[in-house]
Design a protein around this motif. Structure first.
Motif, PDB file in Angstrom:
ATOM      1  N   PRO A 143       0.840  -1.206   0.000  1.00 33.72           N
ATOM      2  CA  PRO A 143       0.000   0.000   0.000  1.00 33.72           C
ATOM      3  C   PRO A 143       0.873   1.253   0.000  1.00 33.72           C
ATOM      4  N   GLY A 144       0.506   2.226  -0.811  1.00 32.19           N
ATOM      5  CA  GLY A 144       1.298   3.457  -0.921  1.00 32.19           C
ATOM      6  C   GLY A 144       2.149   3.472  -2.186  1.00 32.19           C
ATOM      7  N   GLN A 145       2.324   2.303  -2.803  1.00 35.76           N
ATOM      8  CA  GLN A 145       3.070   2.298  -4.073  1.00 35.76           C
ATOM      9  C   GLN A 145       2.175   2.826  -5.191  1.00 35.76           C
ATOM     10  N   PHE A 146       2.791   3.172  -6.302  1.00 35.65           N
ATOM     11  CA  PHE A 146       1.999   3.780  -7.374  1.00 35.65           C
ATOM     12  C   PHE A 146       2.368   3.231  -8.742  1.00 35.65           C
ATOM     13  N   LEU A 147       1.494   3.550  -9.700  1.00 34.39           N
ATOM     14  CA  LEU A 147       1.713   3.219 -11.111  1.00 34.39           C
ATOM     15  C   LEU A 147       2.101   4.512 -11.815  1.00 34.39           C
ATOM     16  N   ASN A 148       2.876   4.424 -12.878  1.00 31.90           N
ATOM     17  CA  ASN A 148       3.116   5.604 -13.712  1.00 31.90           C
ATOM     18  C   ASN A 148       2.542   5.293 -15.090  1.00 31.90           C
ATOM     19  N   ILE A 149       1.515   6.043 -15.459  1.00 30.47           N
ATOM     20  CA  ILE A 149       0.691   5.686 -16.622  1.00 30.47           C
ATOM     21  C   ILE A 149       0.978   6.581 -17.812  1.00 30.47           C
ATOM     22  N   LYS A 150       1.203   5.975 -18.957  1.00 33.43           N
ATOM     23  CA  LYS A 150       1.396   6.722 -20.202  1.00 33.43           C
ATOM     24  C   LYS A 150       0.015   6.976 -20.790  1.00 33.43           C
ATOM     25  N   ILE A 151      -0.243   8.253 -21.066  1.00 29.14           N
ATOM     26  CA  ILE A 151      -1.525   8.599 -21.694  1.00 29.14           C
ATOM     27  C   ILE A 151      -1.211   9.144 -23.091  1.00 29.14           C
TER      28      ILE A 151
ATOM     29  N   ARG B  47       4.440  10.674 -18.091  1.00 31.97           N
ATOM     30  CA  ARG B  47       3.473   9.755 -17.506  1.00 31.97           C
ATOM     31  C   ARG B  47       2.770  10.429 -16.332  1.00 31.97           C
ATOM     32  N   ARG B  48       1.638   9.900 -15.915  1.00 34.78           N
ATOM     33  CA  ARG B  48       0.910  10.438 -14.774  1.00 34.78           C
ATOM     34  C   ARG B  48       0.917   9.406 -13.644  1.00 34.78           C
TER      35      ARG B  48
ATOM     36  N   LEU C 190       3.262  11.666  -0.007  1.00 33.38           N
ATOM     37  CA  LEU C 190       3.323  12.942  -0.744  1.00 33.38           C
ATOM     38  C   LEU C 190       2.999  12.709  -2.210  1.00 33.38           C
ATOM     39  N   GLU C 191       2.212  13.625  -2.774  1.00 28.66           N
ATOM     40  CA  GLU C 191       1.868  13.498  -4.200  1.00 28.66           C
ATOM     41  C   GLU C 191       2.468  14.658  -4.979  1.00 28.66           C
ATOM     42  N   GLU C 192       3.801  14.720  -4.965  1.00 31.99           N
ATOM     43  CA  GLU C 192       4.516  15.780  -5.702  1.00 31.99           C
ATOM     44  C   GLU C 192       4.382  15.581  -7.200  1.00 31.99           C
ATOM     45  N   ARG C 193       4.624  16.641  -7.947  1.00 28.40           N
ATOM     46  CA  ARG C 193       4.680  16.500  -9.411  1.00 28.40           C
ATOM     47  C   ARG C 193       5.907  15.662  -9.774  1.00 28.40           C
ATOM     48  N   MET C 194       5.761  14.827 -10.763  1.00 26.04           N
ATOM     49  CA  MET C 194       6.854  13.913 -11.139  1.00 26.04           C
ATOM     50  C   MET C 194       7.088  13.896 -12.631  1.00 26.04           C
ATOM     51  N   ALA C 195       8.252  13.353 -13.004  1.00 26.62           N
ATOM     52  CA  ALA C 195       8.523  13.147 -14.430  1.00 26.62           C
ATOM     53  C   ALA C 195       8.788  11.658 -14.661  1.00 26.62           C
ATOM     54  N   CYS C 196      10.049  11.203 -14.452  1.00 26.73           N
ATOM     55  CA  CYS C 196      10.347   9.801 -14.776  1.00 26.73           C
ATOM     56  C   CYS C 196       9.610   8.818 -13.862  1.00 26.73           C
ATOM     57  N   GLY C 197       9.509   9.150 -12.577  1.00 25.02           N
ATOM     58  CA  GLY C 197       8.809   8.262 -11.637  1.00 25.02           C
ATOM     59  C   GLY C 197       9.666   7.171 -11.026  1.00 25.02           C
ATOM     60  N   PHE C 198      10.940   7.044 -11.464  1.00 18.11           N
ATOM     61  CA  PHE C 198      11.759   5.976 -10.873  1.00 18.11           C
ATOM     62  C   PHE C 198      13.168   6.423 -10.475  1.00 18.11           C
ATOM     63  N   GLY C 199      13.315   7.710 -10.153  1.00 18.47           N
ATOM     64  CA  GLY C 199      14.563   8.148  -9.524  1.00 18.47           C
ATOM     65  C   GLY C 199      15.630   8.707 -10.439  1.00 18.47           C
ATOM     66  N   ALA C 200      15.346   8.839 -11.733  1.00 15.39           N
ATOM     67  CA  ALA C 200      16.414   9.213 -12.664  1.00 15.39           C
ATOM     68  C   ALA C 200      16.540  10.717 -12.931  1.00 15.39           C
TER      69      ALA C 200
ATOM     70  N   LYS D 182      15.448  14.335  -0.828  1.00 19.79           N
ATOM     71  CA  LYS D 182      15.022  12.969  -1.178  1.00 19.79           C
ATOM     72  C   LYS D 182      14.073  13.019  -2.372  1.00 19.79           C
ATOM     73  N   ARG D 183      14.140  11.978  -3.195  1.00 25.81           N
ATOM     74  CA  ARG D 183      13.249  11.904  -4.347  1.00 25.81           C
ATOM     75  C   ARG D 183      11.920  11.287  -3.914  1.00 25.81           C
ATOM     76  N   VAL D 184      10.852  12.010  -4.176  1.00 28.94           N
ATOM     77  CA  VAL D 184       9.537  11.514  -3.748  1.00 28.94           C
ATOM     78  C   VAL D 184       9.215  10.195  -4.444  1.00 28.94           C
ATOM     79  N   CYS D 185       9.637  10.051  -5.709  1.00 30.08           N
ATOM     80  CA  CYS D 185       9.283   8.832  -6.449  1.00 30.08           C
ATOM     81  C   CYS D 185      10.084   7.610  -5.992  1.00 30.08           C
ATOM     82  N   LYS D 186      11.258   7.833  -5.438  1.00 34.84           N
ATOM     83  CA  LYS D 186      12.143   6.696  -5.141  1.00 34.84           C
ATOM     84  C   LYS D 186      12.258   6.450  -3.630  1.00 34.84           C
ATOM     85  N   GLU D 187      12.698   7.491  -2.888  1.00 36.87           N
ATOM     86  CA  GLU D 187      12.777   7.351  -1.422  1.00 36.87           C
ATOM     87  C   GLU D 187      11.366   7.437  -0.823  1.00 36.87           C
ATOM     88  N   GLY D 188      10.458   8.112  -1.532  1.00 38.47           N
ATOM     89  CA  GLY D 188       9.048   8.221  -1.141  1.00 38.47           C
ATOM     90  C   GLY D 188       8.232   7.302  -2.027  1.00 38.47           C
TER      91      GLY D 188
END
Ligand code: FAD
Ligand code: FES
Length: 240
Positions: free
Chosen positions: A34-42, A48-49, A203-213, A226-232
């Motif tokens: 719980p708390g993990q997320f998907l990064n979706i290509k639209i 991705r969102r 935290l639901e910060e704005r993101m780009a890659c979603g996996f720490g890059a 800290k990176r919200v997508c990776k450490e968060g």
């Protein structure tokens, strides 16, 4: 381990004002926290969102999302049967092993979405949990039946159209050992002031890659950037 796959949409329905529930078939044997997320290509959008996993049951991933801009609007128009290019699962998720027995969950608006999977998981662990959910108004309430069928679920609306009138933070019971929260930044900050440091934030910060890059989602903590997508996206309250 994250993977990229095309997941079939089996439903995508309006469930409250500007709020949609989408179910995706996940033909995989991954475990989600719980708390993990998907990064979706639209289609038509470069970035991705990110969307939290709201539920995972029998191989079906559910997300609940609010239309806030063009990407989420386009997502709401995707019909069942289509496939979405998704990277998942991302982020660290809630640390539920360290949690205490008397738990409070606080969600604000669509920030309640990831807390459903958390609530279900904690109840399966036989934890004592109360969920507090704050909405602006009756028409924006979602998942009331889903939460209530599992355990104690307390609602407030700012205009008093359902549940307690006012902000959810005004009615929090301070008698809890541990808390988990997701929602507007101001609400989460108030939660920390009221309930202290024994808790975790999503935290639901704005993101780009979603996996720490790319470093576009960095937030300041006491222990450095800290990176919200990776450490968060989940952080301990005492990190801020
Ligand atoms: C880890 C994570 C999990 C998330 N889970 C969910 C979820 O379960 N349900 C859900 O509805 N949303 C969730 N979000 C937010 C969601 O990703 C954004 O609302 C979405 O990307 C907006 O896309 P858009 O193209 O519609 O909006 P845009 O056109 O990109 O932006 C429209 C408006 O929304 C604001 N905005 C955009 N993204 C964010 C964001 N991440 N945080 C705050 N404001 C933003 C913009 O500043 C702008 O004002 C999550 C975000 C993260 C990082
Ligand atoms: S979104 Fe790229 S590092 Fe977090």
């Amino acid at each position: 381990m994250k993977k990229q796959d095309f997941l079939k949409v089996i439903s995508n329905n309006l469930i409250a004002k500007n709020i949609f529930k989408m179910c995706l078939v996940c033909g995989c044997d991954l475990e989600f926290i719980p708390g993990q997320f998907l990064n979706i290509k639209i289609d038509g959008f470069y970035l991705r969102r990110p969307m939290s996993i709201c539920d995972f049951e029998n191989g079906i991933i559910t997300i609940v999302y609010k239309i806030v801009g063009k990407g989420t609007e386009a997502l709401s128009k995707i019909s069942k049967g289509n496939k979405l290019d998704v990277i998942f699962p991302l982020g660290n998720g809630f640390d539920i092993k360290k949690s205490y027995d008397n738990i409070t969950i606080i969600g604000g608006g669509v920030g309640l979405a990831p807390l459903y999977f958390l609530f279900k998981t904690l109840k399966k662990m036989n934890k004592k949990v109360i969920v507090y959910a704050g909405f602006r108004t009756l028409s924006e309430i979602f998942f009331e039946e889903e939460f209530s069928s599992i355990g104690e679920f307390i609602i407030s609306t700012q205009d008093g159209t359902k549940g307690n009138k006012g902000l959810i933070i005004d009615i929090l019971d301070k008698d809890c050992d541990y808390y988990f929260t997701c929602g507007p930044a101001l609400m989460m900050e108030s939660v920390r002031k009221i309930l202290g440091q024994n808790g975790q934030f999503l935290l639901e910060e704005r993101m780009a890659c979603g996996f720490g890059a790319c470093m576009s989602c960095v937030c300041k903590t006491k222990f450095g950037a800290k990176r919200v997508c990776k450490e968060g996206p989940v952080f301990f309250a005492n990190e801020f």
